[in-house]
Design a protein around this motif. Structure first.
Motif, PDB file in Angstrom:
ATOM      1  N   VAL A   1    -129.031 -39.949  47.377  1.00 32.30           N
ATOM      2  CA  VAL A   1    -128.424 -41.235  47.062  1.00 32.30           C
ATOM      3  C   VAL A   1    -126.923 -41.026  46.918  1.00 32.30           C
ATOM      4  N   ILE A   2    -126.183 -41.581  47.840  1.00 29.76           N
ATOM      5  CA  ILE A   2    -124.725 -41.540  47.770  1.00 29.76           C
ATOM      6  C   ILE A   2    -124.257 -42.984  47.686  1.00 29.76           C
ATOM      7  N   TYR A   3    -123.511 -43.296  46.648  1.00 34.84           N
ATOM      8  CA  TYR A   3    -123.111 -44.683  46.387  1.00 34.84           C
ATOM      9  C   TYR A   3    -122.377 -45.289  47.572  1.00 34.84           C
ATOM     10  N   GLU A   4    -121.373 -44.621  48.054  1.00 37.03           N
ATOM     11  CA  GLU A   4    -120.568 -45.117  49.175  1.00 37.03           C
ATOM     12  C   GLU A   4    -120.271 -43.972  50.132  1.00 37.03           C
ATOM     13  N   HIS A   5    -120.034 -44.309  51.366  1.00 34.05           N
ATOM     14  CA  HIS A   5    -119.668 -43.320  52.389  1.00 34.05           C
ATOM     15  C   HIS A   5    -118.279 -43.665  52.892  1.00 34.05           C
ATOM     16  N   HIS A   6    -117.277 -43.100  52.272  1.00 30.95           N
ATOM     17  CA  HIS A   6    -115.893 -43.306  52.693  1.00 30.95           C
ATOM     18  C   HIS A   6    -115.074 -42.096  52.283  1.00 30.95           C
ATOM     19  N   ARG A   7    -113.803 -42.141  52.557  1.00 34.23           N
ATOM     20  CA  ARG A   7    -112.907 -41.037  52.221  1.00 34.23           C
ATOM     21  C   ARG A   7    -112.690 -40.955  50.711  1.00 34.23           C
ATOM     22  N   ASP A   8    -112.403 -39.792  50.218  1.00 38.10           N
ATOM     23  CA  ASP A   8    -112.069 -39.526  48.816  1.00 38.10           C
ATOM     24  C   ASP A   8    -113.283 -39.724  47.909  1.00 38.10           C
ATOM     25  N   PHE A   9    -113.042 -40.167  46.674  1.00 34.01           N
ATOM     26  CA  PHE A   9    -114.105 -40.282  45.671  1.00 34.01           C
ATOM     27  C   PHE A   9    -115.108 -41.370  46.065  1.00 34.01           C
ATOM     28  N   CYS A  10    -116.383 -41.007  46.118  1.00 30.23           N
ATOM     29  CA  CYS A  10    -117.462 -41.935  46.513  1.00 30.23           C
ATOM     30  C   CYS A  10    -118.417 -42.223  45.358  1.00 30.23           C
ATOM     31  N   GLY A  11    -118.027 -41.894  44.149  1.00 26.22           N
ATOM     32  CA  GLY A  11    -118.866 -42.184  43.000  1.00 26.22           C
ATOM     33  C   GLY A  11    -119.826 -41.055  42.676  1.00 26.22           C
ATOM     34  N   GLN A  12    -120.830 -41.394  41.874  1.00 23.10           N
ATOM     35  CA  GLN A  12    -121.845 -40.419  41.508  1.00 23.10           C
ATOM     36  C   GLN A  12    -123.029 -40.555  42.444  1.00 23.10           C
ATOM     37  N   GLY A  13    -123.670 -39.444  42.709  1.00 25.38           N
ATOM     38  CA  GLY A  13    -124.829 -39.449  43.590  1.00 25.38           C
ATOM     39  C   GLY A  13    -125.946 -38.595  43.044  1.00 25.38           C
ATOM     40  N   LEU A  14    -127.136 -38.829  43.565  1.00 27.46           N
ATOM     41  CA  LEU A  14    -128.307 -38.003  43.276  1.00 27.46           C
ATOM     42  C   LEU A  14    -128.608 -37.236  44.550  1.00 27.46           C
TER      43      LEU A  14
ATOM     44  N   VAL B   1    -119.516 -37.325  44.171  1.00 23.11           N
ATOM     45  CA  VAL B   1    -119.553 -37.182  45.623  1.00 23.11           C
ATOM     46  C   VAL B   1    -118.154 -37.459  46.169  1.00 23.11           C
ATOM     47  N   GLN B   2    -117.731 -36.632  47.080  1.00 26.93           N
ATOM     48  CA  GLN B   2    -116.427 -36.783  47.728  1.00 26.93           C
ATOM     49  C   GLN B   2    -116.623 -36.963  49.233  1.00 26.93           C
ATOM     50  N   ASP B   3    -115.730 -37.703  49.831  1.00 28.51           N
ATOM     51  CA  ASP B   3    -115.655 -37.834  51.288  1.00 28.51           C
ATOM     52  C   ASP B   3    -116.994 -38.139  51.942  1.00 28.51           C
ATOM     53  N   GLY B   4    -117.671 -39.170  51.433  1.00 27.90           N
ATOM     54  CA  GLY B   4    -118.900 -39.643  52.050  1.00 27.90           C
ATOM     55  C   GLY B   4    -120.051 -38.663  52.028  1.00 27.90           C
ATOM     56  N   GLY B   5    -119.977 -37.675  51.183  1.00 25.90           N
ATOM     57  CA  GLY B   5    -121.042 -36.689  51.084  1.00 25.90           C
ATOM     58  C   GLY B   5    -120.694 -35.368  51.722  1.00 25.90           C
ATOM     59  N   ALA B   6    -119.460 -35.228  52.172  1.00 28.06           N
ATOM     60  CA  ALA B   6    -119.040 -33.954  52.763  1.00 28.06           C
ATOM     61  C   ALA B   6    -118.911 -32.869  51.700  1.00 28.06           C
ATOM     62  N   SER B   7    -118.649 -33.271  50.454  1.00 32.37           N
ATOM     63  CA  SER B   7    -118.586 -32.287  49.373  1.00 32.37           C
ATOM     64  C   SER B   7    -119.050 -32.926  48.069  1.00 32.37           C
ATOM     65  N   PHE B   8    -119.572 -32.075  47.202  1.00 33.80           N
ATOM     66  CA  PHE B   8    -120.093 -32.514  45.914  1.00 33.80           C
ATOM     67  C   PHE B   8    -119.391 -31.760  44.802  1.00 33.80           C
ATOM     68  N   GLY B   9    -119.243 -32.434  43.665  1.00 35.02           N
ATOM     69  CA  GLY B   9    -118.701 -31.778  42.486  1.00 35.02           C
ATOM     70  C   GLY B   9    -119.789 -30.927  41.831  1.00 35.02           C
ATOM     71  N   ALA B  10    -119.405 -30.273  40.758  1.00 38.80           N
ATOM     72  CA  ALA B  10    -120.374 -29.474  39.999  1.00 38.80           C
ATOM     73  C   ALA B  10    -121.462 -30.400  39.461  1.00 38.80           C
ATOM     74  N   PRO B  11    -122.673 -29.901  39.309  1.00 38.96           N
ATOM     75  CA  PRO B  11    -123.742 -30.745  38.771  1.00 38.96           C
ATOM     76  C   PRO B  11    -123.385 -31.275  37.373  1.00 38.96           C
ATOM     77  N   ILE B  12    -123.585 -32.564  37.195  1.00 39.89           N
ATOM     78  CA  ILE B  12    -123.439 -33.184  35.874  1.00 39.89           C
ATOM     79  C   ILE B  12    -124.738 -32.973  35.108  1.00 39.89           C
ATOM     80  N   ALA B  13    -125.853 -33.087  35.838  1.00 43.85           N
ATOM     81  CA  ALA B  13    -127.187 -32.840  35.293  1.00 43.85           C
ATOM     82  C   ALA B  13    -128.086 -32.434  36.450  1.00 43.85           C
ATOM     83  N   GLU B  14    -129.158 -31.685  36.131  1.00 36.47           N
ATOM     84  CA  GLU B  14    -130.110 -31.256  37.156  1.00 36.47           C
ATOM     85  C   GLU B  14    -131.525 -31.390  36.606  1.00 36.47           C
TER      86      GLU B  14
END
Length: 174
Positions: free
Chosen positions: A82-95, A107-120
């Motif tokens: 689940v990626i909130y938005e698919h666009h450049r830069d910050f795309c919100g939080q995702g599962l 989520v960054q850059d439409g899912g091209a990169s992810f930040g550190a896990p907030i929760a798992e």
């Protein structure tokens, strides 16, 4: 005679237009146009943010939706979800589906990169228990009683966060 006068008149008009443009550019450099301040005041920003907060749905997602979400995510390939938005830069939080379960992350850059896990979550029970009690309000970052999502950062709060609609849209595509 006309063959001489017409080109001279055209040359005079071109010279006049060129001189006018140069004069206008010089004048603009000396007296730059002042941009109108359209930025919201801090107080207005706070009022708008609180008004948006106050209309967020507080109804829990419930166990049936949370269980369907787990199953839907587990059918995804690792690195997708689940990626909130698919666009450049910050795309919100995702599962995002991982090799061992599911992670909540930025989520960054439409899912091209992810930040550190907030929760798992590595088990369906823990995931379902956690998400069954969540709501648009708690996932927005406003709810201080939900430390996984809570933030005091005005920019980050309610900025492309997970919502019931986003989760249901994801499930409807499966």
């Amino acid at each position: 005679m006309a063959a001489t006068v017409i080109p001279l008149l055209a040359l005079a008009i071109v010279a006049f237009v060129l001189a006018s443009a140069i004069r206008a550019m010089r004048a603009a450099r000396r007296t730059p146009v002042q941009a109108e301040d359209t930025a919201r005041s801090q107080e207005e920003h706070r009022r708008v943010a609180e008004a948006l907060r106050d209309v967020l749905n507080r109804e829990p997602l419930g166990a049936p939706l949370a269980g369907r979400l787990w199953l839907g995510l587990m059918r995804q390939a690792p690195g997708t979800g689940v990626i909130y938005e698919h666009h450049r830069d910050f795309c919100g939080q995702g599962l995002i589906r991982t090799k061992t379960g599911i992670m909540l992350c930025d989520v960054q850059d439409g899912g091209a990169s992810f930040g550190a896990p907030i929760a798992e979550w590595t088990s369906e029970g823990a995931f379902t228990f956690f998400f069954a009690r969540q709501s648009d309000f708690s996932m927005s970052g406003w709810d201080a009683n939900e430390p996984v999502f809570f933030t005091g950062d005005d920019w980050y709060r309610n900025n492309q966060r997970l919502t019931r609609a986003v989760l249901e849209r994801f499930l409807s595509r499966l």
